[in-house]
Design a protein around this motif. Structure first.
Motif, PDB file in Angstrom:
ATOM      1  N   THR A 120      27.293 -14.128 -15.961  1.00 24.26           N
ATOM      2  CA  THR A 120      28.623 -13.539 -16.065  1.00 24.26           C
ATOM      3  C   THR A 120      28.929 -13.112 -17.499  1.00 24.26           C
ATOM      4  O   THR A 120      29.510 -12.049 -17.723  1.00 24.26           O
ATOM      5  CB  THR A 120      29.686 -14.532 -15.566  1.00 24.26           C
ATOM      6  N   PHE A 121      28.547 -13.921 -18.469  1.00 25.71           N
ATOM      7  CA  PHE A 121      28.804 -13.553 -19.862  1.00 25.71           C
ATOM      8  C   PHE A 121      28.024 -12.305 -20.250  1.00 25.71           C
ATOM      9  O   PHE A 121      28.543 -11.428 -20.962  1.00 25.71           O
ATOM     10  CB  PHE A 121      28.448 -14.700 -20.806  1.00 25.71           C
ATOM     11  N   GLU A 122      26.808 -12.181 -19.766  1.00 24.04           N
ATOM     12  CA  GLU A 122      26.017 -10.979 -20.039  1.00 24.04           C
ATOM     13  C   GLU A 122      26.639  -9.758 -19.378  1.00 24.04           C
ATOM     14  O   GLU A 122      26.644  -8.654 -19.955  1.00 24.04           O
ATOM     15  CB  GLU A 122      24.583 -11.190 -19.562  1.00 24.04           C
ATOM     16  N   ARG A 123      27.186  -9.927 -18.202  1.00 22.63           N
ATOM     17  CA  ARG A 123      27.879  -8.824 -17.524  1.00 22.63           C
ATOM     18  C   ARG A 123      29.151  -8.449 -18.293  1.00 22.63           C
ATOM     19  O   ARG A 123      29.502  -7.269 -18.414  1.00 22.63           O
ATOM     20  CB  ARG A 123      28.237  -9.213 -16.093  1.00 22.63           C
ATOM     21  N   PHE A 124      29.843  -9.471 -18.796  1.00 22.40           N
ATOM     22  CA  PHE A 124      31.033  -9.234 -19.608  1.00 22.40           C
ATOM     23  C   PHE A 124      30.684  -8.400 -20.842  1.00 22.40           C
ATOM     24  O   PHE A 124      31.383  -7.433 -21.176  1.00 22.40           O
ATOM     25  CB  PHE A 124      31.639 -10.567 -20.019  1.00 22.40           C
TER      26      PHE A 124
END
Length: 287
Positions: free
Chosen positions: A150-154
Motif C-alpha cells: 500500500t505504501f508503494e502504491r501511495f
C-alpha cells in the motif's frame, strides 16, 4: 504463462483484458470464481497473443473516440508485463489514435508507462485507478503478497499527481474481522488526500465470496488467521455478500473523512468521469 488467440478484445463498454489469470496472490480475489469459467490454473496466466492486432482493428472500427479501460478482471501490470509489454504497446496504439485510457492496478509498474499516460492525458484523458485495501504494511503483505504494498502504491499515486495524471482509488474489499477498523479507513483516506486523488470508490465495507474464490480465501484464512474461517462460516454461511458488522459506522467515517479532505466519494459520479470522453480538441478551439 501460456498464449491463446482471442476472437475479440474490447467489450461493449470498451473494456479489455489482455491477460487472464494472475500471480499477485491476493487472498480474496473474485476472479478465481468458477463463474468465470477459467479453463486453466489461475496462476498460469493466459496471454491473448493477438491482442494488439485485435485492439488496432477495434479502434479503427469505432465511430467515436472513447475511454478504453483494462484491469477489471486481471491486473494489467503483472510481473510478466515487464518483459511482454503488451499493455505498453496497447497504450502506444491508444495514444496514436487519440483515444482515452484508464486502468485498475495494484502495481507501481504503471509508472513505467508515465510517458504514454501523459501523452494520452494531454490529448484526451488517462486515469490510473489504484486498489488500496490495507493501510498496515505487514497485513498488506499477507493479504496481497506478490504486488506493490500500500505504501508503494501511495508513492506511485503521489508521482502520478506530480505529473498531472488523475487518479481514483478503489477501497475494496474490506475484510470482516481482519481490516474493518477505523485506523485502516483513516489511514487509506489520509494517503489518498496526500496524493490528491480525484475520488475513492467504496460501495460498502465487506467482501463477496463465490465458489472458487471462497475455498481459496478460506484456505488462506486457515494459514494466516487461525479460527477466523469458522467465524466467517458462523456469521455468513454460504452468502455471496459478506458485509462487515461495522459497515454503518465505517461508512459514516469514510464519507466524513473524504468530505473533509475534498475527495469525491460518489461512485456514480466517479464512474461518469471515468467513462466520459472529454472533448479537449473542441474546448481548445473555443478558448
Amino acid at each position: 504463462m501460456h498464449y491463446k488467440r482471442a476472437k475479440g478484445i474490447l467489450s461493449a463498454k470498451n473494456r479489455m483484458n489482455i491477460y487472464r489469470g494472475c500471480t499477485h496472490g491476493c487472498i480474496y480475489c473474485d476472479s478465481r470464481s468458477e463463474i468465470y469459467n477459467m479453463d486453466h490454473e489461475f496462476e498460469d496466466v493466459e496471454v491473448k497473443e493477438n491482442a494488439l492486432e485485435l485492439l488496432k482493428k477495434a479502434i479503427h472500427s469505432k465511430k467515436e473516440k472513447c475511454i478504453i479501460g483494462t484491469g477489471a478482471m486481471t491486473d494489467p501490470y503483472l510481473p510478466l508485463e515487464k518483459e511482454l509489454e503488451y499493455v505498453r504497446k496497447s497504450l502506444k496504439l491508444i495514444d496514436r489514435y487519440g483515444f482515452g485510457f484508464t486502468c485498475i492496478t495494484k502495481s507501481d509498474l504503471v509508472l513505467r508507462d508515465l510517458d504514454l499516460l501523459k501523452s494520452i492525458n494531454n490529448k484526451s484523458r488517462a486515469v490510473v485507478q489504484m486498489t488500496m485495501t490495507t493501510y498496515d504494511e505487514e497485513l498488506c503483505r499477507i493479504l496481497e503478497p506478490n504486488v506493490s504494498t500500500t505504501f508503494e502504491r501511495f508513492k506511485a499515486l503521489k508521482k502520478l499527481n506530480e505529473e498531472n495524471i488523475p487518479t481514483v482509488v478503489w477501497m475494496t474489499p474490506i475484510l470482516p474481522f481482519i481490516n474493518d477498523n477505523k485506523d485502516n479507513i483513516k489511514g487509506i483516506v489520509e494517503y489518498c488526500s496526500e496524493a490528491n486523488v480525484y475520488g475513492i470508490i467504496c460501495f460498502e465495507m465487506g467482501l463477496t465470496l463465490r465458489e472458487g474464490n471462497r475455498e481459496h480465501f478460506y484456505s488462506k484464512l486457515d494459514e494466516h488467521f487461525p479460527g477466523i474461517k469458522e467465524k466467517y462460516i458462523r456469521t455468513y454461511g454460504d452468502s455471496y455478500v459478506l458485509p462487515s458488522k461495522r459497515n454503518s459506522q465505517l461508512m459514516k467515517l469514510f464519507k466524513r473523512k473524504t468530505r473533509e479532505n475534498g475527495i469525491l466519494n460518489d461512485s456514480d459520479m466517479i464512474f461518469e468521469y471515468l467513462n466520459k470522453f472529454p472533448k479537449k480538441d473542441i474546448q481548445a478551439k473555443l478558448f
